[in-house]
Design a protein around this motif. Sequence first.
Motif, PDB file in Angstrom:
ATOM      1  N   MET A 163      67.597  17.374   8.754  1.00 11.01           N
ATOM      2  CA  MET A 163      67.747  17.150   8.082  1.00 11.01           C
ATOM      3  C   MET A 163      67.096  17.244   6.499  1.00 11.01           C
ATOM      4  SD  MET A 163      68.086  12.652   7.692  1.00 11.01           S
ATOM      5  CE  MET A 163      69.263  12.776  10.126  1.00 11.01           C
ATOM      6  N   VAL A 164      65.975  17.592   7.025  1.00  8.53           N
ATOM      7  CA  VAL A 164      64.618  16.974   5.878  1.00  8.53           C
ATOM      8  C   VAL A 164      65.275  19.018   4.788  1.00  8.53           C
ATOM      9  CG1 VAL A 164      61.843  17.896   5.229  1.00  8.53           C
ATOM     10  CG2 VAL A 164      62.425  16.110   6.771  1.00  8.53           C
ATOM     11  N   ALA A 165      65.306  19.451   5.297  1.00  6.17           N
ATOM     12  CA  ALA A 165      66.013  21.203   4.996  1.00  6.17           C
ATOM     13  C   ALA A 165      67.182  20.926   3.873  1.00  6.17           C
ATOM     14  CB  ALA A 165      65.704  22.208   6.001  1.00  6.17           C
ATOM     15  N   SER A 166      68.199  19.926   5.124  1.00  6.77           N
ATOM     16  CA  SER A 166      69.607  19.690   3.862  1.00  6.77           C
ATOM     17  C   SER A 166      69.326  18.757   2.721  1.00  6.77           C
ATOM     18  CB  SER A 166      70.204  19.325   5.076  1.00  6.77           C
ATOM     19  OG  SER A 166      69.882  18.370   5.290  1.00  6.77           O
ATOM     20  N   LEU A 167      68.275  18.202   2.808  1.00  8.34           N
ATOM     21  CA  LEU A 167      67.840  17.806   2.048  1.00  8.34           C
ATOM     22  C   LEU A 167      67.249  18.315   0.257  1.00  8.34           C
ATOM     23  CD1 LEU A 167      67.469  14.391   3.481  1.00  8.34           C
ATOM     24  CD2 LEU A 167      69.209  14.692   1.461  1.00  8.34           C
ATOM     25  N   ASP A 168      66.871  19.487   0.978  1.00 13.59           N
ATOM     26  CA  ASP A 168      65.408  20.005   0.063  1.00 13.59           C
ATOM     27  C   ASP A 168      64.665  19.989  -0.231  1.00 13.59           C
ATOM     28  OD1 ASP A 168      64.488  22.448  -1.122  1.00 13.59           O
ATOM     29  OD2 ASP A 168      65.663  22.297  -3.297  1.00 13.59           O
ATOM     30  N   LEU A 169      63.973  18.190   0.695  1.00  9.76           N
ATOM     31  CA  LEU A 169      62.739  17.804   0.548  1.00  9.76           C
ATOM     32  C   LEU A 169      61.103  18.728   1.081  1.00  9.76           C
ATOM     33  CD1 LEU A 169      64.296  14.309   1.443  1.00  9.76           C
ATOM     34  CD2 LEU A 169      63.639  15.038  -0.372  1.00  9.76           C
ATOM     35  N   LYS A 170      59.742  18.211  -0.216  1.00 11.16           N
ATOM     36  CA  LYS A 170      59.126  18.675   0.917  1.00 11.16           C
ATOM     37  C   LYS A 170      58.740  17.669   1.588  1.00 11.16           C
ATOM     38  CE  LYS A 170      59.080  22.634  -2.881  1.00 11.16           C
ATOM     39  NZ  LYS A 170      59.962  21.209  -4.412  1.00 11.16           N
ATOM     40  N   SER A 171      57.246  18.144   2.209  1.00 12.40           N
ATOM     41  CA  SER A 171      56.099  16.451   2.948  1.00 12.40           C
ATOM     42  C   SER A 171      55.618  16.184   1.393  1.00 12.40           C
ATOM     43  CB  SER A 171      55.449  17.366   3.840  1.00 12.40           C
ATOM     44  OG  SER A 171      55.056  18.195   2.971  1.00 12.40           O
ATOM     45  N   SER A 172      56.075  16.368   0.521  1.00 11.82           N
ATOM     46  CA  SER A 172      54.929  15.397  -0.600  1.00 11.82           C
ATOM     47  C   SER A 172      55.602  15.080  -1.388  1.00 11.82           C
ATOM     48  CB  SER A 172      54.169  16.665  -1.382  1.00 11.82           C
ATOM     49  OG  SER A 172      55.263  17.703  -1.814  1.00 11.82           O
ATOM     50  N   ASP A 173      57.140  15.345  -1.061  1.00 12.10           N
ATOM     51  CA  ASP A 173      58.167  14.503  -1.844  1.00 12.10           C
ATOM     52  C   ASP A 173      58.205  13.109  -1.140  1.00 12.10           C
ATOM     53  OD1 ASP A 173      58.922  16.086  -3.717  1.00 12.10           O
ATOM     54  OD2 ASP A 173      60.855  17.017  -2.270  1.00 12.10           O
ATOM     55  N   ILE A 174      57.944  12.371   0.635  1.00 11.54           N
ATOM     56  CA  ILE A 174      58.094  12.122   1.323  1.00 11.54           C
ATOM     57  C   ILE A 174      57.089  11.554   1.337  1.00 11.54           C
ATOM     58  CG2 ILE A 174      58.071  11.454   3.738  1.00 11.54           C
ATOM     59  CD1 ILE A 174      59.364  13.643   4.548  1.00 11.54           C
ATOM     60  N   GLU A 175      55.834  11.788   1.474  1.00  7.41           N
ATOM     61  CA  GLU A 175      54.212  10.830   0.786  1.00  7.41           C
ATOM     62  C   GLU A 175      54.437  10.187  -0.372  1.00  7.41           C
ATOM     63  OE1 GLU A 175      51.684  14.313   0.173  1.00  7.41           O
ATOM     64  OE2 GLU A 175      52.572  15.283   2.046  1.00  7.41           O
ATOM     65  N   LYS A 176      54.930  11.111  -1.858  1.00  8.44           N
ATOM     66  CA  LYS A 176      54.975   9.784  -2.505  1.00  8.44           C
ATOM     67  C   LYS A 176      55.750   8.964  -2.424  1.00  8.44           C
ATOM     68  CE  LYS A 176      53.635  14.402  -5.290  1.00  8.44           C
ATOM     69  NZ  LYS A 176      54.612  15.195  -6.050  1.00  8.44           N
TER      70      LYS A 176
END
Length: 55
Positions: free
Chosen positions: A1-14
């Motif tokens: 799911m994270v890959a399909s959203l093109d999210l990085k862990s830093s995006d989630i952190e913020k």
Amino acid sequence: MVASLDLKSSDIEKQLNISRSVVSRHLRGERDYPPIDMFLVEQFFGVKIKEYSIA
């Protein structure tokens, strides 16, 4: 799911204002942190979940 959203862990952190270690442990399956799951569901489906409880 994270890959399909093109999210990085830093995006989630913020977005959730949490530490990198919490995100990485959760994504590796070492620690359960439900707000990350809720955030990913909201992003994936384009909805906002107002309330939830962990039973």
